[in-house]
Design a protein around this motif. Structure first.
Motif, PDB file in Angstrom:
ATOM      1  N   ILE A   1      47.005 -11.103 -15.873  1.00 20.57           N
ATOM      2  CA  ILE A   1      45.642 -11.385 -15.400  1.00 20.57           C
ATOM      3  C   ILE A   1      44.796 -10.114 -15.495  1.00 20.57           C
ATOM      4  N   VAL A   2      45.375  -8.982 -15.095  1.00 20.74           N
ATOM      5  CA  VAL A   2      44.639  -7.706 -15.123  1.00 20.74           C
ATOM      6  C   VAL A   2      44.253  -7.364 -16.562  1.00 20.74           C
ATOM      7  N   ASP A   3      45.170  -7.583 -17.496  1.00 27.22           N
ATOM      8  CA  ASP A   3      44.868  -7.272 -18.897  1.00 27.22           C
ATOM      9  C   ASP A   3      43.763  -8.181 -19.449  1.00 27.22           C
ATOM     10  N   LEU A   4      43.832  -9.478 -19.107  1.00 25.99           N
ATOM     11  CA  LEU A   4      42.763 -10.390 -19.548  1.00 25.99           C
ATOM     12  C   LEU A   4      41.428  -9.937 -18.955  1.00 25.99           C
ATOM     13  N   ALA A   5      41.447  -9.599 -17.658  1.00 28.62           N
ATOM     14  CA  ALA A   5      40.226  -9.151 -16.968  1.00 28.62           C
ATOM     15  C   ALA A   5      39.647  -7.912 -17.653  1.00 28.62           C
ATOM     16  N   GLY A   6      40.521  -7.014 -18.057  1.00 31.19           N
ATOM     17  CA  GLY A   6      40.086  -5.765 -18.683  1.00 31.19           C
ATOM     18  C   GLY A   6      39.294  -5.985 -19.970  1.00 31.19           C
ATOM     19  N   LEU A   7      39.582  -7.099 -20.659  1.00 36.43           N
ATOM     20  CA  LEU A   7      38.858  -7.396 -21.901  1.00 36.43           C
ATOM     21  C   LEU A   7      37.437  -7.858 -21.631  1.00 36.43           C
ATOM     22  N   HIS A   8      37.161  -8.244 -20.355  1.00 32.65           N
ATOM     23  CA  HIS A   8      35.873  -8.891 -20.046  1.00 32.65           C
ATOM     24  C   HIS A   8      35.113  -8.182 -18.934  1.00 32.65           C
ATOM     25  N   ASN A   9      35.323  -6.894 -18.783  1.00 33.44           N
ATOM     26  CA  ASN A   9      34.592  -6.108 -17.773  1.00 33.44           C
ATOM     27  C   ASN A   9      34.822  -6.584 -16.346  1.00 33.44           C
ATOM     28  N   VAL A  10      35.926  -7.257 -16.114  1.00 32.59           N
ATOM     29  CA  VAL A  10      36.267  -7.685 -14.752  1.00 32.59           C
ATOM     30  C   VAL A  10      37.264  -6.683 -14.196  1.00 32.59           C
ATOM     31  N   ARG A  11      36.945  -6.144 -12.988  1.00 34.25           N
ATOM     32  CA  ARG A  11      37.842  -5.157 -12.375  1.00 34.25           C
ATOM     33  C   ARG A  11      38.699  -5.803 -11.284  1.00 34.25           C
ATOM     34  N   THR A  12      39.730  -5.092 -10.866  1.00 33.92           N
ATOM     35  CA  THR A  12      40.637  -5.628  -9.855  1.00 33.92           C
ATOM     36  C   THR A  12      40.097  -5.343  -8.447  1.00 33.92           C
ATOM     37  N   GLY A  13      40.449  -6.237  -7.523  1.00 43.76           N
ATOM     38  CA  GLY A  13      40.157  -6.024  -6.103  1.00 43.76           C
ATOM     39  C   GLY A  13      41.183  -6.863  -5.357  1.00 43.76           C
ATOM     40  N   PHE A  14      42.445  -6.466  -5.494  1.00 45.43           N
ATOM     41  CA  PHE A  14      43.534  -7.311  -4.985  1.00 45.43           C
ATOM     42  C   PHE A  14      43.390  -7.589  -3.497  1.00 45.43           C
ATOM     43  N   HIS A  15      43.747  -8.829  -3.149  1.00 44.54           N
ATOM     44  CA  HIS A  15      43.769  -9.253  -1.758  1.00 44.54           C
ATOM     45  C   HIS A  15      44.747  -8.376  -0.971  1.00 44.54           C
ATOM     46  N   GLY A  16      44.362  -7.993   0.248  1.00 48.49           N
ATOM     47  CA  GLY A  16      45.248  -7.126   1.039  1.00 48.49           C
ATOM     48  C   GLY A  16      45.192  -7.464   2.507  1.00 48.49           C
ATOM     49  N   ALA A  17      45.043  -8.769   2.817  1.00 49.22           N
ATOM     50  CA  ALA A  17      45.014  -9.190   4.225  1.00 49.22           C
ATOM     51  C   ALA A  17      46.357  -8.835   4.881  1.00 49.22           C
ATOM     52  N   PRO A  18      46.399  -8.801   6.239  1.00 52.76           N
ATOM     53  CA  PRO A  18      47.623  -8.352   6.911  1.00 52.76           C
ATOM     54  C   PRO A  18      48.827  -9.253   6.682  1.00 52.76           C
ATOM     55  N   SER A  19      48.617 -10.403   6.055  1.00 53.80           N
ATOM     56  CA  SER A  19      49.748 -11.290   5.780  1.00 53.80           C
ATOM     57  C   SER A  19      50.654 -10.748   4.676  1.00 53.80           C
ATOM     58  N   HIS A  20      50.177  -9.774   3.894  1.00 54.11           N
ATOM     59  CA  HIS A  20      51.038  -9.211   2.846  1.00 54.11           C
ATOM     60  C   HIS A  20      51.917  -8.127   3.433  1.00 54.11           C
ATOM     61  N   SER A  21      53.194  -8.174   3.139  1.00 54.61           N
ATOM     62  CA  SER A  21      54.083  -7.153   3.688  1.00 54.61           C
ATOM     63  C   SER A  21      53.913  -5.860   2.880  1.00 54.61           C
ATOM     64  N   PRO A  22      54.410  -4.744   3.426  1.00 53.05           N
ATOM     65  CA  PRO A  22      54.317  -3.479   2.689  1.00 53.05           C
ATOM     66  C   PRO A  22      54.990  -3.543   1.312  1.00 53.05           C
ATOM     67  N   ILE A  23      55.838  -4.552   1.076  1.00 48.33           N
ATOM     68  CA  ILE A  23      56.472  -4.640  -0.253  1.00 48.33           C
ATOM     69  C   ILE A  23      55.455  -5.091  -1.300  1.00 48.33           C
ATOM     70  N   SER A  24      54.715  -6.170  -1.008  1.00 46.14           N
ATOM     71  CA  SER A  24      53.739  -6.569  -2.032  1.00 46.14           C
ATOM     72  C   SER A  24      52.551  -5.622  -2.053  1.00 46.14           C
ATOM     73  N   MET A  25      52.233  -4.991  -0.916  1.00 46.70           N
ATOM     74  CA  MET A  25      51.168  -3.976  -0.952  1.00 46.70           C
ATOM     75  C   MET A  25      51.608  -2.800  -1.841  1.00 46.70           C
ATOM     76  N   ALA A  26      52.910  -2.499  -1.832  1.00 46.46           N
ATOM     77  CA  ALA A  26      53.404  -1.430  -2.711  1.00 46.46           C
ATOM     78  C   ALA A  26      53.326  -1.870  -4.172  1.00 46.46           C
ATOM     79  N   ALA A  27      53.705  -3.137  -4.436  1.00 47.36           N
ATOM     80  CA  ALA A  27      53.619  -3.638  -5.823  1.00 47.36           C
ATOM     81  C   ALA A  27      52.175  -3.517  -6.310  1.00 47.36           C
ATOM     82  N   GLN A  28      51.219  -3.853  -5.427  1.00 42.39           N
ATOM     83  CA  GLN A  28      49.806  -3.744  -5.801  1.00 42.39           C
ATOM     84  C   GLN A  28      49.399  -2.277  -5.969  1.00 42.39           C
TER      85      GLN A  28
END
Ligand code: GCO
Ligand code: MG
Length: 408
Positions: A303-330
């Protein structure tokens, strides 16, 4: 090399984190996060009943093939439960890959594109004065970017992510507790009359350097969203989030045609097929997917690579429901992505959370510094995990004043 076992844990401090641990015959293990907010037992069951029995015996280095096996091989593809479940497997396999290579995941992705990643915090108030106090507190803590939500005068109940009474709590986080949803009453006219002016007041009070964001939380129709986005143009928002529900990807065209306010969408998306038209037709500016809900690093990287082709930047969701593991992946994706924008950040840093998920990731002065430990750089303390039990919870349900169900 073979996967020998995998275990799922549900629980955590104030949140039902779903943590996956994959063991291998070489002693290396990997960690993943399958927390689907307020529906946590479902990806846990999908992992336990279907995915883990197939995973045992597979070669953990073949993360692409394992992803395809669970995605294409499921017949019923996509959906948040399945994507959260094998997203966790995917995270754990990248963790193992990094540990085997002795490299942090960002190096496996292509290396760092920046030293640290800009994050944004939440400020919220029952009224405008309360909100300004909350913004001031967030800035005192070193943040440079803040999402603002505010109570609407004469709204029958507090609306999305806003406390009932002023002075309640600068760190207000939505109360999802209990299996029966709380009911919120929504009135679009009151919101449309009040919020643009409230955003303008915050901008005047805190000046042009503050990176300011606002989340509409899917409450407007495309025509209303277009009018709102046009009206708030002078505020100079970094983004306007989820102005409409985006199942209808083409609806965003109307917003685009009427306004230059940047649009961010995607926290509820779980595959590239939910956002490919939004990205390819350049109807959004930021993609908000979460590694935890959208199939792990392997799929989100696409998804990030597709976005990069079209001037779309990332702003990953980071609500408190994500554990430090997926926050680390992000955090690893944020360190690498050439089209990184900003990261929502609320979770790490409490002593209880750090005890359960020890890590070398650091947040300071509104910037996230990714750990350079091999793999994802987060561990999981199983003894600590025994302190926590699953607690049922629910998203609120929204009604209009006449009783009609609306979008949360
Ligand atoms: C955000 C989100 C959250 C959601 C929550 C629902 O932008 O952080 O909108 O606050 O409401 O994640 O599960
Ligand atoms: Mg949101």
């Amino acid at each position: 090399m073979k996967i020998t076992d995998a275990k799922v844990f549900v629980g955590g401090p104030g949140k039902n984190y779903v943590t996956l641990k994959i063991m291998t015959d070489q002693g290396v293990y990997g960690l993943g996060d399958a927390t689907l907010n307020n529906r946590e037992t479902l990806p846990a069951a999908y992992l336990q009943d279907y995915l883990i029995p197939n995973l045992i015996g597979m070669d953990p280095r073949r993360s692409e093939d394992i992803w395809q096996f669970f995605y294409r091989g499921a017949y019923f593809r996509r959906g948040p439960i399945a994507m959260a479940a094998f997203g966790a497997i995917d995270m754990a396999l990248w963790d193992i890959k990094g540990k085997l290579a002795g490299m942090p995941v960002y190096d496996l992705l292509g290396g760092k594109s920046r030293d640290s990643a800009l994050v944004y915090a939440h400020a919220t108030g029952a009224d405008l004065e309360d909100l300004c106090d909350s913004v001031a507190k967030v800035l005192e803590r070193g943040y440079k970017a803040v999402r603002v939500q505010c109570g609407i005068p004469d709204m029958p109940t507090a609306s999305y992510a806003v406390p009932e009474a002023s002075g309640t709590d600068g760190d207000f986080i939505t109360d999802f507790s209990g299996i029966r949803p709380k009911i919120e009453i929504w009135d679009t006219d009151r919101y449309m009359r009040f919020m643009p002016q409230a955003l303008a007041t915050v901008r005047d009070r805190f000046g042009p350097d503050l990176t300011l964001l606002h989340d509409v939380h899917h409450r407007l129709t495309p025509r209303e969203a277009a009018a709102f986005a046009k009206e708030v143009e002078p505020v100079g928002l970094y983004w306007l989030e989820d102005p409409t529900p985006a199942e209808d990807q083409d609806a965003l065209r109307l917003v685009r045609q009427h306004s230059t306010t940047p649009i961010a969408i995607g926290e509820v998306f779980n595959s590239i097929w939910d956002c490919n038209r939004l990205i390819e037709q350049e109807l959004i500016d930021f993609i908000r997917v979460a590694v935890a809900y959208a199939g792990g690093i392997t799929h989100v990287r696409r998804i990030v690579d597709l976005a990069g082709l079209h001037n779309v930047r990332t702003g990953f969701h980071g609500a408190p429901s994500h554990s430090p593991i997926s926050m680390a992946a992000q955090a690893h994706l944020n360190a690498w992505a050439p089209n990184f924008g900003i990261q929502e950040y609320l979770v790490l840093g409490t002593p209880a959370c750090d005890a359960l998920f020890p890590s070398g990731h650091r947040m300071t002065e509104g910037q996230f510094y990714v750990s350079d430990a091999p793999g994802l750089g987060v561990d999981f303390d199983e003894a600590e995990a025994k302190r926590y039990r699953y607690q049922p919870s629910s998203h609120p349900v929204v009604r209009l004043e006449d009783g009609t169900i609306w979008n949360y």
